[in-house]
Design an enzyme around this catalytic site. Structure first.
Site, mmCIF file in Angstrom:
data_model
loop_
_atom_site.group_PDB
_atom_site.id
_atom_site.type_symbol
_atom_site.label_atom_id
_atom_site.label_comp_id
_atom_site.label_asym_id
_atom_site.label_seq_id
_atom_site.Cartn_x
_atom_site.Cartn_y
_atom_site.Cartn_z
ATOM 1 N N HIS A 156 0.847 -1.197 0.000
ATOM 2 C CA HIS A 156 0.000 0.000 0.000
ATOM 3 C C HIS A 156 0.881 1.245 0.000
ATOM 4 C CE1 HIS A 156 -3.193 2.785 1.010
ATOM 5 N NE2 HIS A 156 -4.091 1.801 0.997
ATOM 6 N N ARG B 270 -7.519 10.249 0.024
ATOM 7 C CA ARG B 270 -7.284 10.609 -1.378
ATOM 8 C C ARG B 270 -8.604 10.745 -2.131
ATOM 9 N NH1 ARG B 270 -4.083 6.404 -4.138
ATOM 10 N NH2 ARG B 270 -4.398 4.968 -2.406
#
Length: 562
Positions: free
Chosen positions: A238, A261
């Site tokens: 990740h 995000r």
């Protein structure tokens, strides 16, 4: 736990065995939410999502963009997503009304509630209901913690008929019935027989977001009886592990929710420039970070982005993992670059957002425009081991398969991250909790059906055999423990701030958590950040007030003197 509740709903009995001191595993750490396509929450918000669209996104992620044709296991995940979300809402009273778009998704479909991390909220709801059933009707459900399954039992035909396990006192037992394996992945498997070392040795030095329990136990046990595996080399790194400035080399790191995000957060390199599609898939963004090689990287949210996910930002700030800047000038100064350079980067992004044409391929621009005349929440980020897509081979009913990948191993079923083949080579954000719920329900339903079919055939398969000692359920009701009357000042608490002598104050009580540190589900560091301090605000962001008296009453040593 989804499997347990599903078996109970169908009239079966369950014994849940967990080697940890608390239930929940990595699911409690899930920060973004649970995916679902065509849910009532989406309909209320006017989101035009469909399972077909979710299928395509899942397939593209699974094949790293090579195909939009979905695997049969992926199809189960997608088409059972809305029923899974509705089950959580109706059966457990969960709020899943907020819906966000994560990387790789063509529509907002990741559900969460207004407060707290969704993983914690969902697992606590399932856990508390199961504990209540175990307390009120132990003949239907029992829970064994700090107990480790060591092997799968088989009959002469090779069918799985139960397990051997060691309890918290070190005693060995056998218990009988169909087995649902839900032991998670291997992204913290640094042991001698490490699956990570065998299949991804080049990543052994990376930090991980996983608890130390994630060592691939279920996969290894099934392999020993001839079970099949798939995609064990498929390990997800990740891109947004959170770096604590005081401990940048920590092996275990917290994860920045992908929703940060999704609401408009930007990824910037050390010079303040974008270097990728901020909403790209996890493997893509990680690859760009490695190729670009201009760390430290930062995740930056302006006021508009932060406002829609404020709870997360304040939580990370409280843990020292995010910093709030009152202006872009302050941020630029901390980055060691001219403010004009950061403004130029923002201006370029604003023009891209206005035109809708991003050279990096970004299509959605929530949070724009960005300006220096704003406040920002900012975190240092780095790639971290996060999830293992590989695991045991199962069919669409959740039944474990033999090494040929076709023949079922009767009596054994898989649920959650232990399974392989569902997410292909790359999992979409928001699909881990979904996997646990969907395949927990699938495996639970299949296990119940298998048990009842065997019972109706009048075989010797009848759950826990007569004469065998029934496991003792752990009672987890809130204990009626009075808070000791002794009082301590905060100055006295502050003297106890090390891992060998750790006190904290929570909601007017003083706790000595020194012996509790190894058992804390969120890891010792989560507590040590507040050693010698009043941790009430942070505690209340994550927990119900009853948690201490329910799970750790022995830690309370007195009251905080006002």
């Amino acid at each position: 736990m989804s499997a347990c509740h599903t078996v109970l709903e169908r009239g079966g009995r369950v014994l849940l065995i967990d080697k940890n001191p608390f239930l929940g595993g990595n699911s409690t750490k899930a920060t973004s939410g649970i995916n679902g396509a065509l849910t009532t929450s989406q309909m209320t918000l006017g989101i035009p999502d469909t399972p077909m669209s979710f299928e395509k996104d899942t397939a593209l992620s699974a094949t790293k963009g090579k195909s939009d044709k979905i695997h049969p296991l992926g199809r189960v995940l997608v088409w059972e997503s809305a029923p899974a979300v509705e089950w959580l809402k109706t059966s457990f009273g969960l709020d899943l009304s907020k819906v966000s778009r994560l990387g790789g998704h063509s529509h907002p479909r990741t559900h969460r509630g207004a407060e707290r991390f969704p993983g914690m909220t969902i697992t606590m709801a399932l856990m508390e209901k199961l504990e209540k059933i175990a307390e009120q009707t132990p003949e239907e459900a029992q829970i064994l913690l700090k107990s480790r399954v060591t092997s799968l039992l088989q009959d002469n035909a090779g069918n799985v008929i139960g397990v051997t396990y060691t309890d918290r006192q070190g005693n060995t037992h056998k218990t009988y019935g169909p087995v649902v394996i839900a032991t998670g992945g291997y992204a913290a498997d640094f042991e001698a027989d490490s699956l990570l070392k065998k299949y991804r040795p080049q990543w052994m030095n990376l930090p991980t977001t996983n608890g130390e329990h994630c060592t691939g136990d279920g996969i290894k046990m099934l392999e020993k009886i001839g079970g099949g595996t798939v995609d064990l080399e498929a390990v997800q790194v990740h891109p947004t592990g959170l770096v604590h400035p005081d401990d940048p080399d920590a092996k275990v790191k917290f994860l920045a929710a992908e929703a940060l995000r999704g609401v408009g957060g930007l990824l910037l390199d050390k010079n303040g420039y974008r270097f990728c599609n901020d909403l790209g898939t996890r493997d893509y963004v990680t690859g760009r970070m490695w190729d670009h090689n201009k760390a430290p990287y930062r995740l930056v949210l302006n006021s508009a982005s932060a406002a829609s996910i404020e709870w997360h930002c304040k939580h990370y700030e409280g843990r020292g993992l995010m910093k709030k800047y009152n202006s872009g000038q302050d941020l630029a100064k901390d980055m060691g670059i001219p403010a004009s350079q950061l403004q130029a980067s923002f201006n370029e992004y604003n023009e891209i957002a206005k035109s809708g044409k991003d050279p990096w391929g970004k299509k959605y621009f929530d949070g724009a425009p960005y300006s220096l005349n704003d406040y920002f929440y900012v975190a240092w980020i780095c790639p971290v081991l996060h999830y293992t897509m590989g695991g045991i081979a199962i069919d669409t009913d959740g039944a474990c398969l033999k090494a040929d990948g076709k023949t079922p191993i009767h009596g054994a079923f898989g649920a959650g991250e232990v399974n392989g083949g569902i997410h292909g080579l790359n999992r979409l954000g928001g699909s881990s909790l979904l996997d646990c719920v969907v395949f927990g329900r699938v495996a639970g339903a299949s296990a119940a059906k298998y048990l009842f079919s065997q019972t109706l055939r009048n075989t010797n398969f009848s759950g826990i055999p007569s004469g065998a000692p029934a496991p003792v359920a752990r009672k987890v009701e809130a204990k009626k423990v009075e808070t000791p009357s002794k009082e301590f000042t905060l100055q006295e608490v502050a003297k106890h701030k090390t891992k060998d002598d750790c006190w904290v104050a929570v909601n007017g009580e003083v706790l000595d958590v020194t012996k509790f540190l190894p058992d804390h589900p969120g890891g010792a560091r989560a507590i040590l950040l507040y050693a010698g301090k009043d941790a009430s605000e942070e505690f209340n962001m994550l927990h119900e007030h009853s948690v201490i008296k329910k799970y750790a009453p022995e830690t309370v040593i007195g009251k905080l003197k006002k």
